[in-house]
Design an enzyme around this catalytic site. Sequence first.
Site, PDB file in Angstrom:
ATOM      1  CD  GLU A  38      40.873  50.397  28.794  1.00  0.00           C
ATOM      2  OE1 GLU A  38      40.781  49.121  29.129  1.00  0.00           O
ATOM      3  OE2 GLU A  38      41.648  51.000  29.339  1.00  0.00           O
ATOM      4  CE  LYS A  57      51.102  52.866  34.973  1.00  0.00           C
ATOM      5  NZ  LYS A  57      49.870  53.181  34.317  1.00  0.00           N
ATOM      6  CE  LYS A 111      41.751  52.545  32.381  1.00  0.00           C
ATOM      7  NZ  LYS A 111      42.881  51.898  31.628  1.00  0.00           N
ATOM      8  NE  ARG A 130      60.635  65.095  31.850  1.00  0.00           N
ATOM      9  CZ  ARG A 130      59.855  65.754  30.896  1.00  0.00           C
ATOM     10  NH1 ARG A 130      59.279  66.643  31.364  1.00  0.00           N
ATOM     11  NH2 ARG A 130      59.959  65.689  29.456  1.00  0.00           N
ATOM     12  CG  ASN A 140      64.785  64.562  26.233  1.00  0.00           C
ATOM     13  OD1 ASN A 140      65.825  63.881  26.876  1.00  0.00           O
ATOM     14  ND2 ASN A 140      63.874  65.508  27.146  1.00  0.00           N
ATOM     15  N   GLY A 141      63.976  62.160  22.356  1.00  0.00           N
ATOM     16  CA  GLY A 141      63.429  61.935  21.076  1.00  0.00           C
ATOM     17  C   GLY A 141      63.857  60.766  20.505  1.00  0.00           C
ATOM     18  CG  HIS A 194      21.458  36.258  24.845  1.00  0.00           C
ATOM     19  ND1 HIS A 194      20.391  35.462  24.709  1.00  0.00           N
ATOM     20  CD2 HIS A 194      21.913  36.843  23.812  1.00  0.00           C
ATOM     21  CE1 HIS A 194      20.471  35.481  23.218  1.00  0.00           C
ATOM     22  NE2 HIS A 194      21.338  36.557  22.855  1.00  0.00           N
ATOM     23  CD1 TRP A 215      60.881  55.939  28.062  1.00  0.00           C
ATOM     24  CD2 TRP A 215      60.451  55.430  30.430  1.00  0.00           C
ATOM     25  NE1 TRP A 215      59.560  54.970  28.422  1.00  0.00           N
ATOM     26  CE2 TRP A 215      59.571  54.410  29.753  1.00  0.00           C
ATOM     27  CE3 TRP A 215      60.463  55.093  31.730  1.00  0.00           C
ATOM     28  CZ2 TRP A 215      58.680  53.539  30.334  1.00  0.00           C
ATOM     29  CZ3 TRP A 215      59.603  54.305  32.442  1.00  0.00           C
ATOM     30  CH2 TRP A 215      58.927  53.657  31.454  1.00  0.00           C
ATOM     31  CD  GLU A 257      42.002  51.172  36.508  1.00  0.00           C
ATOM     32  OE1 GLU A 257      43.094  50.987  36.691  1.00  0.00           O
ATOM     33  OE2 GLU A 257      41.536  51.695  35.166  1.00  0.00           O
ATOM     34  CB  CYS A 276      64.583  61.655  28.540  1.00  0.00           C
ATOM     35  SG  CYS A 276      64.452  59.985  27.589  1.00  0.00           S
TER      36      CYS A 276
HETATM   37  C1  F6R Z   1      43.826  49.328  34.382  1.00  0.00           C
HETATM   38  C2  F6R Z   1      45.336  49.002  34.276  1.00  0.00           C
HETATM   39  C3  F6R Z   1      45.533  47.355  34.532  1.00  0.00           C
HETATM   40  C4  F6R Z   1      46.536  46.921  33.842  1.00  0.00           C
HETATM   41  C5  F6R Z   1      46.840  45.396  34.176  1.00  0.00           C
HETATM   42  C6  F6R Z   1      47.992  44.788  33.474  1.00  0.00           C
HETATM   43  O1  F6R Z   1      43.900  50.925  33.906  1.00  0.00           O
HETATM   44  O2  F6R Z   1      46.366  49.616  34.106  1.00  0.00           O
HETATM   45  O3  F6R Z   1      44.410  46.727  34.473  1.00  0.00           O
HETATM   46  O4  F6R Z   1      46.336  46.952  32.347  1.00  0.00           O
HETATM   47  O5  F6R Z   1      47.336  45.312  35.717  1.00  0.00           O
HETATM   48  O6  F6R Z   1      49.318  45.532  33.474  1.00  0.00           O
HETATM   49  P1  F6R Z   1      50.556  45.385  32.490  1.00  0.00           P
HETATM   50  O7  F6R Z   1      49.652  46.129  31.159  1.00  0.00           O
HETATM   51  O8  F6R Z   1      51.437  46.306  33.050  1.00  0.00           O
HETATM   52  O9  F6R Z   1      50.729  43.962  32.472  1.00  0.00           O
END
Ligand code: F6R
Length: 617
Positions: free
Chosen positions: A490, A612, A494, A48, A119-120, A513, A93, A497, A23
């Site tokens: 993970e 995203k 990262k 934001r 906000n909060g 293996h 938000w 990516e 927010c």
């Molecule tokens: C990697 C990333 C993606 C998402 C995937 C699922 O950093 O963000 O691998 O995790 O596209 O997205 P959600 O969680 O929105 O279903």
Amino acid sequence: MPHQQRGSSQKQSGKQEHRGLMCGIIGYSGPRDAQQVLLEGLQRLEYRGYDSAGIAIVGAEGLQVFKDEGDVAKLMSGMPLIEGHSGIGHTRWATCGRPSKENAHPMVDCDHCLAVVHNGIIENRGELKERLENLGHTFTSETDTEVLVHLLEEYYHGDLRQALKRTLEDVKGTYAIAAVCQGHEEIVAARKENPLIVGLGAEENFLASDITAVLNYTNKIIYIEDGEMLSLTPQEVQIFNNKGEKINKDYIIVSWTAEDAQKGGFEHYMLKEIFEQPVSIHNSLLGNFDKIMAGELLSAQDISSIKLIACGTSYNASLVGKYAIEALSGIPATVELASECRYSSETKEDPLVILVTQSGETADTLAAARLAKKRGQRTLAITNVVGSTITREVDEVFYTQAGPEIGVAATKTYVTQLMAMYMLALKLGKSRMLRRDEIHRYTHGLKAMPRTVANVLAKSEEISAAVDMLTEAQSVFFLGRHINYPTMLEGALKLKEISYIHAEGYAAGELKHGPLALLDADTPIVASCVWDMSYEKMLSAISEVAARDSPVLGIGIEGDRDLEAIVDQAICIPEVEGILSPLPLTVVVQLIAYHTARKRGCPIDRPKNLAKSVTVD
Ligand code: F6R
């Protein structure tokens, strides 16, 4: 580390604010047209992330409030010209109550004389609402914020600041709050664990969640601290400490551009979001822990097994969840990729399916939710976006409270997914196998996590130096075992990516293996090695890869001389419960990926070919 650009004429070293999460607030009092200043401020806060917006203006025609679901452009298109020189605005938000016009801020009191933006999270909203309803107040929204405006109404007898002070004495939770009253140009505001700044002008003053919103008008900024309250008019800004005593605070001169300001002085949104994680973790506990333990989710259910379904980063969080749920509750759990779900057989159905998706819009995860419903399974979604599609497809929803995430690579949404997993595991374990002292120990560990993670963040420069061994690599292996096997998946995700280096996460026991054949002096390894049941085996795996000349960056516990002796570089985290170690370890692998990508000059916030939210299957 954040590149903090401070004006050379800065008068004092006010604390830098890195905590803008959800927010946005803007406030103005002065000779200008308040409507224009507020709407412009809201547009500057758009980065934001938000789902609704609104303003309240005190003018000749009384208190005028306009708000709507959707963006600021939509709000503006339906708004008449409003005369007035003082007011407050908000981008919301949704965290408590879905995105809607009714739930948008500002909130007004029963007599439409007072308006509040906030906000909060107000933790004791339930009891306050009941009390206020008994006193005759009528509520029109699903938000926690609305209790604030009705409390203010209760306590307002001509002195708005006193009314706010009295209101906040009744409130448990966190806030940046601003309020106005019909017929007065004064804005009152206060802060606890949510950002708030004042911008000083000539015969005009501004209030905002961050300086982006006011930079067009002034660069003289006062950072408001926790516990402080203020009264703002065109002529002066009076600030009071938590005892109600008036205090003097110097302003600083800020030389940031608007874009610098949006990133809070960090070079990238991703880094800003990594640094916001202590607050995200704190908020996820605040917004969820008590109600979950009290039985709000998964109540009265006979759960014999659980299936977790997700994609990408959320899949990795689900794998951590599997280990946590099994360890803390004894309930068997499996994890499935959402895109593979449609091929699974119906013969063995788990009674509970948990769909994990930060956006709540991932097409494959939505398809899996629909399939589970069709098969008669009970469904729970873990998501960060209130009102997202998944929330309408499932029986129950757990909101992670990470705040909006702008960087394409998920970071703070991931750690809050982990928090969700731990809270659910504890909740399930509470009625099964966990003893009271164990629950207390794990709860204590979770509550200490914001501090633990802050300690890891303090090592950002050290991690930046350590990744020199990765920046030229063609391929990197991330090794872990047990609950940190998914942490290393993970880390690898990262890295590939955002740095475009090929990376693979591997369960360390699988090395012999196959992958050992690939190891040599040009193939660095990142290995987790914490003091849990996998410790000895991880030490052996590290020795095994070191014997193939692979350079090793080990992530372990502070003071582990055995680990330090066999790795090329060690990054050490504070000691934590083994089962909770994915939280701080994740922050290390995020920073490894971030600094590697930065050194390689990659477009970190917008990696090529990625979006995203993946709304196609
Ligand atoms: C990697 C990333 C993606 C998402 C995937 C699922 O950093 O963000 O691998 O995790 O596209 O997205 P959600 O969680 O929105 O279903």
